[in-house]
Enzyme design. Structure first.
Site, PDB file in Angstrom:
ATOM      1  N   SER A  56      -5.187  -6.772   8.682  1.00 54.88           N
ATOM      2  CA  SER A  56      -4.427  -5.798   9.459  1.00 54.88           C
ATOM      3  C   SER A  56      -3.789  -6.375  10.714  1.00 54.88           C
ATOM      4  O   SER A  56      -2.765  -5.889  11.162  1.00 54.88           O
ATOM      5  CB  SER A  56      -5.314  -4.609   9.817  1.00 54.88           C
ATOM      6  N   HIS A  97      -3.486  -1.632   4.213  1.00 55.96           N
ATOM      7  CA  HIS A  97      -2.098  -2.041   4.448  1.00 55.96           C
ATOM      8  C   HIS A  97      -1.408  -2.526   3.179  1.00 55.96           C
ATOM      9  O   HIS A  97      -0.269  -2.981   3.238  1.00 55.96           O
ATOM     10  CB  HIS A  97      -2.040  -3.137   5.521  1.00 55.96           C
ATOM     11  N   LYS A 120      -1.539   5.438   6.005  1.00 56.61           N
ATOM     12  CA  LYS A 120      -0.547   4.430   6.360  1.00 56.61           C
ATOM     13  C   LYS A 120       0.702   4.618   5.490  1.00 56.61           C
ATOM     14  O   LYS A 120       1.470   5.532   5.758  1.00 56.61           O
ATOM     15  CB  LYS A 120      -1.186   3.051   6.325  1.00 56.61           C
TER      16      LYS A 120
END
Ligand SMILES: *Cc1c(COP(=O)(O)O)cnc(C)c1O
Length: 388
Positions: free
Chosen positions: A183, A211, A241
């Site tokens: 990350s 991610h 996300k």
């Protein structure tokens, strides 16, 4: 001598201030997914995780709005009581289909997922091997499990093998856990090699794809980012996300998911995800599934930025510029803000001491012109990039 809790807290804050590690909330109005307003200033954000800009997508917002109208704002209870709204089951089936696993479990957040999953499958007498740069909630979950925890050097397969060699035979089960996309660094875990070592040493593998979902491997995530699809036993991630909603998930076999539904304390003892969050995630997942080109865009935009600055080609939409000390990172961030760009300085303890950095995240909606202007402003700062 007696010290009040408030006095203790003030001392602690002063110590953080002295180390330039004190952080403050900055109220931010995100009116679409990249243009924000902060302190009366309009800024283009390069620090949101909304990679596909789906938090502001019409179909995603409409799905959430309809669900709120029909089902209300909250789930009302934990999943095992009355909080198991049909939309949550539907989302679990859609995630499992997309990730090609038997089943999936949805949690209140990615953080809660990791705190729940790891202790549900690991315990005292077991061994957890974690990449040293993995997210804080993986380390938190490992600690809560009561298993022995060892950290291997970042993506260092020789070190992982040495640790397995030294410790595997003296424990019951072993689990290797890693971020899929790191990350704060944006690089990928060496997943094919990790799975090979796991097979050699009879260990299980868990990936945190917070991610990776929607951004790499055609949008499927780290399991599909290499030559052949990989199937780690535990594939967790977040709805917060690239999917633009809120919540966490685990994709795994049916038995593992059922065990997690029975044993993960952050699942059993926490209120179910609001139906609107599930509806938004379902709509977003449909977009991710049907638009591979959209999923490739954030990394392509990151590559444009890296090329302009002569940086190595990125593996994901995350690009770190490691500057070393806190002060340099804060100065650079302030200078970019003056130029109209929001790029937060990331400081210890989020990253290791001496590796304070600017961290840029690119999204599908950033225009070429915005990226070129950002690269120009960064070049003007004449930053000296520290070795990590
Ligand atoms: C953001 C993040 C999480 C936490 O997910 P939330 O849904 O925000 O709680 C977990 N792991 C990694 C690697 C992350 O980047």
């Amino acid at each position: 001598m007696f010290k009040s809790l408030t006095a203790f807290a003030s001392d602690q804050l002063a110590a953080l201030e002295a180390r330039r590690q004190r952080r403050r909330l900055a109220s931010t109005d995100r009116h679409d997914s990249i243009h924000v307003r902060r302190g009366g200033r309009a800024l283009v954000s390069f620090c949101c995780n909304d990679y596909l800009n789906l938090s502001a997508h019409g179909a995603v917002k409409a799905a959430a709005a309809v669900a709120i109208e029909r089902f209300g704002a909250g789930a009302g209870a934990s999943r095992l009581v009355t909080g198991d709204h049909p939309l949550l089951g539907e989302l679990e089936r859609a995630l499992a289909t997309f990730k090609d696993t038997e089943d999936a479990v949805v949690f209140g957040s990615g953080y809660l997922a990791n705190l729940g999953i790891i202790p549900a499958v690991m315990g005292s007498g077991d061994l957890i091997l974690v990449d040293e740069l993995s997210h804080a909630c993986i380390l938190g979950g490992a600690r809560l499990s009561g298993a022995q925890e060892l950290r291997f050097h970042h993506n260092d397969m020789a070190h992982l093998e040495t640790l397995l060699d030294q410790h595997r035979s003296s424990v019951r089960h072993a689990l290797i856990v890693t971020d899929g996309v790191f990350s704060m660094d944006g690089d990928l875990a060496a997943l094919p090699q990790i799975i090979e070592l796991a097979q050699k040493f009879d260990a299980w593998v868990m990936t945190d794809d917070a991610h990776g979902l929607g951004t790499i491997g055609g949008g499927v995530g780290c399991s599909n980012a290499f030559t052949a699809p990989l199937q780690p036993e535990l594939q967790m991630g977040t709805l917060s996300k690239a999917l633009g909603s809120y919540g966490g998930y685990l994709c795994a076999s049916q038995a593992v998911c059922e065990l997690v539904r029975n044993r993960a304390r952050t699942f059993v003892y926490s209120t179910g995800l609001p139906p609107a969050s599930a509806a938004a995630a379902l709509a977003a997942l449909e977009i991710v599934r049907s638009d591979v080109a959209l999923c490739a865009k954030p990394t392509a935009q990151a590559a444009r930025f890296c090329e302009a600055l002569g940086l190595p080609a990125p593996q994901s939409p995350i690009v770190p510029l490691v500057l070393g000390d806190e002060q340099s990172a804060l100065h650079a961030s302030a200078a970019l803000e003056d130029a109209g760009f929001l790029v937060t300085a990331i400081r210890p303890p989020t990253v290791p001491a001496g590796t304070a950095r600017l961290r840029f995240t690119f999204t599908a909606a950033h225009t070429d012109a915005e990226i070129d202007r950002l690269a120009g402003e960064v070049a003007k700062l004449h930053l000296s990039v520290a070795a990590e």
